[in-house]
Design an enzyme around this catalytic site. Structure first.
Site, PDB file in Angstrom:
ATOM      1  N   GLY A  33       0.765  -1.238   0.000  1.00 55.81           N
ATOM      2  CA  GLY A  33       0.000   0.000   0.000  1.00 55.81           C
ATOM      3  C   GLY A  33       0.793   1.284   0.000  1.00 55.81           C
TER       4      GLY A  33
ATOM      5  N   SER B 224       1.153   8.447   2.066  1.00 55.91           N
ATOM      6  CA  SER B 224       0.469   7.194   2.384  1.00 55.91           C
ATOM      7  C   SER B 224       0.571   6.851   3.861  1.00 55.91           C
ATOM      8  CB  SER B 224       1.087   6.034   1.589  1.00 55.91           C
ATOM      9  OG  SER B 224       0.824   6.161   0.204  1.00 55.91           O
TER      10      SER B 224
ATOM     11  N   TYR C 225     -19.141   7.281   2.474  1.00 57.97           N
ATOM     12  CA  TYR C 225     -18.216   6.154   2.570  1.00 57.97           C
ATOM     13  C   TYR C 225     -18.873   4.889   2.012  1.00 57.97           C
ATOM     14  CZ  TYR C 225     -14.087   3.715   4.330  1.00 57.97           C
ATOM     15  OH  TYR C 225     -12.926   2.995   4.409  1.00 57.97           O
TER      16      TYR C 225
ATOM     17  N   LYS D 118     -15.069  -2.575   5.035  1.00 56.01           N
ATOM     18  CA  LYS D 118     -14.267  -2.436   6.267  1.00 56.01           C
ATOM     19  C   LYS D 118     -14.872  -3.266   7.400  1.00 56.01           C
ATOM     20  CE  LYS D 118     -10.937   0.401   4.946  1.00 56.01           C
ATOM     21  NZ  LYS D 118      -9.574  -0.117   4.683  1.00 56.01           N
TER      22      LYS D 118
HETATM   23  N1  NAD Z   1      -6.687   8.159   4.465  1.00 53.01           N
HETATM   24  C1  NAD Z   1      -7.630   7.907   5.385  1.00 53.01           C
HETATM   25  O1  NAD Z   1      -8.410   8.799   5.792  1.00 53.01           O
HETATM   26  C2  NAD Z   1      -7.794   6.517   5.940  1.00 53.01           C
HETATM   27  C3  NAD Z   1      -8.410   6.347   7.193  1.00 53.01           C
HETATM   28  C4  NAD Z   1      -8.586   5.049   7.700  1.00 53.01           C
HETATM   29  C5  NAD Z   1      -8.149   3.958   6.967  1.00 53.01           C
HETATM   30  N2  NAD Z   1      -7.557   4.158   5.756  1.00 53.01           N
HETATM   31  C6  NAD Z   1      -7.077   2.965   5.035  1.00 53.01           C
HETATM   32  O2  NAD Z   1      -5.647   3.028   4.948  1.00 53.01           O
HETATM   33  C7  NAD Z   1      -5.221   2.203   3.847  1.00 53.01           C
HETATM   34  C8  NAD Z   1      -4.201   2.969   3.022  1.00 53.01           C
HETATM   35  O3  NAD Z   1      -4.829   4.062   2.409  1.00 53.01           O
HETATM   36  P1  NAD Z   1      -4.122   5.529   2.371  1.00 53.01           P
HETATM   37  O4  NAD Z   1      -5.089   6.487   2.978  1.00 53.01           O
HETATM   38  O5  NAD Z   1      -2.729   5.420   2.876  1.00 53.01           O
HETATM   39  O6  NAD Z   1      -4.121   5.890   0.826  1.00 53.01           O
HETATM   40  P2  NAD Z   1      -3.082   5.529  -0.333  1.00 53.01           P
HETATM   41  O7  NAD Z   1      -3.778   5.883  -1.606  1.00 53.01           O
HETATM   42  O8  NAD Z   1      -1.753   6.105  -0.037  1.00 53.01           O
HETATM   43  O9  NAD Z   1      -2.959   3.930  -0.223  1.00 53.01           O
HETATM   44  C9  NAD Z   1      -3.920   3.070  -0.776  1.00 53.01           C
HETATM   45  C10 NAD Z   1      -3.140   1.948  -1.393  1.00 53.01           C
HETATM   46  O10 NAD Z   1      -4.022   0.924  -1.872  1.00 53.01           O
HETATM   47  C11 NAD Z   1      -3.361   0.384  -3.011  1.00 53.01           C
HETATM   48  N3  NAD Z   1      -4.247  -0.438  -3.834  1.00 53.01           N
HETATM   49  C12 NAD Z   1      -5.450  -0.094  -4.388  1.00 53.01           C
HETATM   50  N4  NAD Z   1      -5.922  -1.120  -5.125  1.00 53.01           N
HETATM   51  C13 NAD Z   1      -5.004  -2.130  -5.047  1.00 53.01           C
HETATM   52  C14 NAD Z   1      -4.907  -3.432  -5.594  1.00 53.01           C
HETATM   53  N5  NAD Z   1      -5.855  -3.921  -6.406  1.00 53.01           N
HETATM   54  N6  NAD Z   1      -3.811  -4.175  -5.281  1.00 53.01           N
HETATM   55  C15 NAD Z   1      -2.831  -3.690  -4.474  1.00 53.01           C
HETATM   56  N7  NAD Z   1      -2.855  -2.455  -3.913  1.00 53.01           N
HETATM   57  C16 NAD Z   1      -3.936  -1.693  -4.219  1.00 53.01           C
HETATM   58  C17 NAD Z   1      -2.869   1.619  -3.751  1.00 53.01           C
HETATM   59  O11 NAD Z   1      -1.888   1.256  -4.698  1.00 53.01           O
HETATM   60  C18 NAD Z   1      -2.296   2.409  -2.591  1.00 53.01           C
HETATM   61  O12 NAD Z   1      -0.947   2.049  -2.411  1.00 53.01           O
HETATM   62  C19 NAD Z   1      -6.503   1.803   3.099  1.00 53.01           C
HETATM   63  O13 NAD Z   1      -6.904   0.510   3.529  1.00 53.01           O
HETATM   64  C20 NAD Z   1      -7.523   2.810   3.598  1.00 53.01           C
HETATM   65  O14 NAD Z   1      -8.838   2.268   3.527  1.00 53.01           O
HETATM   66  C21 NAD Z   1      -7.352   5.405   5.223  1.00 53.01           C
HETATM   67  C1  0WE Z   2     -12.404   9.176   5.448  1.00 52.47           C
HETATM   68  C2  0WE Z   2     -12.772   8.786   4.037  1.00 52.47           C
HETATM   69  C3  0WE Z   2     -11.954   8.149   3.109  1.00 52.47           C
HETATM   70  C4  0WE Z   2     -10.536   7.700   3.308  1.00 52.47           C
HETATM   71  N1  0WE Z   2     -10.651   6.283   3.720  1.00 52.47           N
HETATM   72  C5  0WE Z   2     -11.010   6.020   5.102  1.00 52.47           C
HETATM   73  C6  0WE Z   2     -10.545   5.231   2.849  1.00 52.47           C
HETATM   74  O1  0WE Z   2     -10.692   4.105   3.266  1.00 52.47           O
HETATM   75  C7  0WE Z   2     -10.293   5.457   1.362  1.00 52.47           C
HETATM   76  C8  0WE Z   2     -11.174   4.498   0.602  1.00 52.47           C
HETATM   77  C9  0WE Z   2     -11.187   4.633  -0.879  1.00 52.47           C
HETATM   78  C10 0WE Z   2     -11.518   3.503  -1.566  1.00 52.47           C
HETATM   79  N2  0WE Z   2     -11.626   3.518  -2.916  1.00 52.47           N
HETATM   80  C11 0WE Z   2     -11.372   4.641  -3.616  1.00 52.47           C
HETATM   81  C12 0WE Z   2     -11.007   5.828  -2.968  1.00 52.47           C
HETATM   82  C13 0WE Z   2     -10.913   5.830  -1.558  1.00 52.47           C
HETATM   83  C14 0WE Z   2     -10.806   7.074  -3.768  1.00 52.47           C
HETATM   84  C15 0WE Z   2     -10.277   6.738  -5.142  1.00 52.47           C
HETATM   85  C16 0WE Z   2     -11.051   5.613  -5.777  1.00 52.47           C
HETATM   86  O2  0WE Z   2     -11.233   5.567  -6.996  1.00 52.47           O
HETATM   87  N3  0WE Z   2     -11.483   4.597  -4.978  1.00 52.47           N
HETATM   88  O3  0WE Z   2     -12.584   7.885   1.951  1.00 52.47           O
HETATM   89  C17 0WE Z   2     -13.869   8.402   2.095  1.00 52.47           C
HETATM   90  C18 0WE Z   2     -14.927   8.409   1.193  1.00 52.47           C
HETATM   91  C19 0WE Z   2     -16.133   8.988   1.589  1.00 52.47           C
HETATM   92  C20 0WE Z   2     -16.291   9.531   2.872  1.00 52.47           C
HETATM   93  C21 0WE Z   2     -15.227   9.533   3.783  1.00 52.47           C
HETATM   94  C22 0WE Z   2     -14.006   8.963   3.377  1.00 52.47           C
END
Ligand code: NAD
Ligand code: 0WE
Length: 261
Positions: free
Chosen positions: A13, A19, A156, A163
């Site tokens: 990821g 990230s 979401y 999740k």
């Molecule tokens: N950013 C937030 O607000 C937040 C909050 C809570 C949880 N998360 C979770 O944290 C994790 C990392 O997200 P992030 O916020 O660091 O964003 P990010 O975009 O930096 O990381 C998301 C990663 O998912 C990878 N990914 C997507 N599809 C894939 C596939 N088919 N195979 C392999 N990798 C794939 C992308 O390449 C990327 O590296 C996710 O599970 C996300 O749901 C994010």
């Molecule tokens: C917080 C929050 C996040 C961050 N988060 C917790 C996440 O888990 C990110 C989830 C996510 C999954 N799939 C995609 C994307 C985001 C954007 C790009 C795409 O094409 N597909 O995403 C939201 C989407 C709607 C509402 C709140 C949030």
């Protein structure tokens, strides 16, 4: 001597220096771990190779978790460099963009449901299945979840169901792996963070502001803070924890402010 000294950890990821995986890698490296990374597609390889240099490793392997072959190949290749794996970080989440906007049912489709669950939840168990033969005694698996698993957070949508599935996965994987070399499985539930996965999400900045105002600490959580707790869960300091979801959200989910949002 850091509390992850000598540990070999695979982190998925990593996509940018914003990230959550980047914050995790920083904490794990600081605590003495040796790291390897995966990237989702060939066009991102150089980007992840360059990011991996920040963590003194050139072990960067392709893995689109939609592919069983690529998942299997990761651990065949990793096995050529490491005889054991001490930690695995799943930091992957995806649903079709159009599913993450507006009315849950209007935005929902069978395909969006399938993709969200496949990429965001099944993939954690699939990686664990493939890694299992090379996991060391006391190895630790950690995934990233979000409050949307427990509460109906606007927009979401189907990602919340994925999740919820991921958090159940943590419990069943912990039950399956606990008796087998005391392998532990936990999740970090992070507050909203401005990463690439958050980019393009409607009103994300409003959501960030509301989260900051609604938390006891009156601010958003950072990648570094999520990284520190993840490093703790990867280490033997958390040896008494498995099947657990740990909130790292500046208190938002339990704070009074959550009632107002
Ligand atoms: N950013 C937030 O607000 C937040 C909050 C809570 C949880 N998360 C979770 O944290 C994790 C990392 O997200 P992030 O916020 O660091 O964003 P990010 O975009 O930096 O990381 C998301 C990663 O998912 C990878 N990914 C997507 N599809 C894939 C596939 N088919 N195979 C392999 N990798 C794939 C992308 O390449 C990327 O590296 C996710 O599970 C996300 O749901 C994010
Ligand atoms: C917080 C929050 C996040 C961050 N988060 C917790 C996440 O888990 C990110 C989830 C996510 C999954 N799939 C995609 C994307 C985001 C954007 C790009 C795409 O094409 N597909 O995403 C939201 C989407 C709607 C509402 C709140 C949030």
């Amino acid at each position: 001597m850091g509390f992850l000294a000598g540990k070999k950890i695979l982190i998925t990821g990593l996509l940018s220096d914003r990230s959550i995986a980047y914050g995790i890698a920083q904490a794990a490296k600081r605590e003495g771990a040796t790291l390897a990374f995966t990237y989702v597609s060939e066009n991102l390889r150089q980007r992840v190779v360059d990011l991996a240099k920040d963590f003194d490793t050139d072990l960067v392997l392709p893995c689109d978790v939609a592919s069983d072959e690529q998942i299997a190949e990761v651990f065949v290749e990793l096995g050529k460099h490491w005889d054991k794996l001490d930690g695995l970080v799943h930091s992957i989440g995806f649903a079709p963009r159009e599913a993450l906007k507006g009315d849950y049912l209007d935005a929902l489709s069978r395909e969006a449901f399938h993709i969200a669950h496949d990429i965001s939840s099944y993939s954690f168990a699939a990686l664990a299945k493939a890694a299992r033969p090379m996991l060391s005694e006391g190895a630790s698996l950690v995934t990233m979840t979000y409050l949307g698993a427990e509460r109906a957070i606007p927009n979401y949508n189907v990602m919340g169901l994925a999740k919820a599935s991921l958090e159940a996965n943590v419990r069943y994987m912990a039950a399956a792996l606990g008796g087998d070399r005391a392998i532990r499985v936990n999740a970090v539930s992070a507050g909203p963070i401005k990463t690439l996965a958050a980019a393009g999400i409607a009103n994300f900045s409003t959501l960030l502001k509301r989260a900051a105002d609604g938390t006891p600490l009156k601010r958003n959580v950072t990648q570094e803070e999520v990284g520190n707790v993840t490093a703790f869960l990867l280490s033997s300091l958390s040896s008494g924890m498995t099947g657990e979801v740990v909130m790292v959200d500046c208190g938002f989910s339990h704070g009074a402010g959550a009632m107002e949002s």
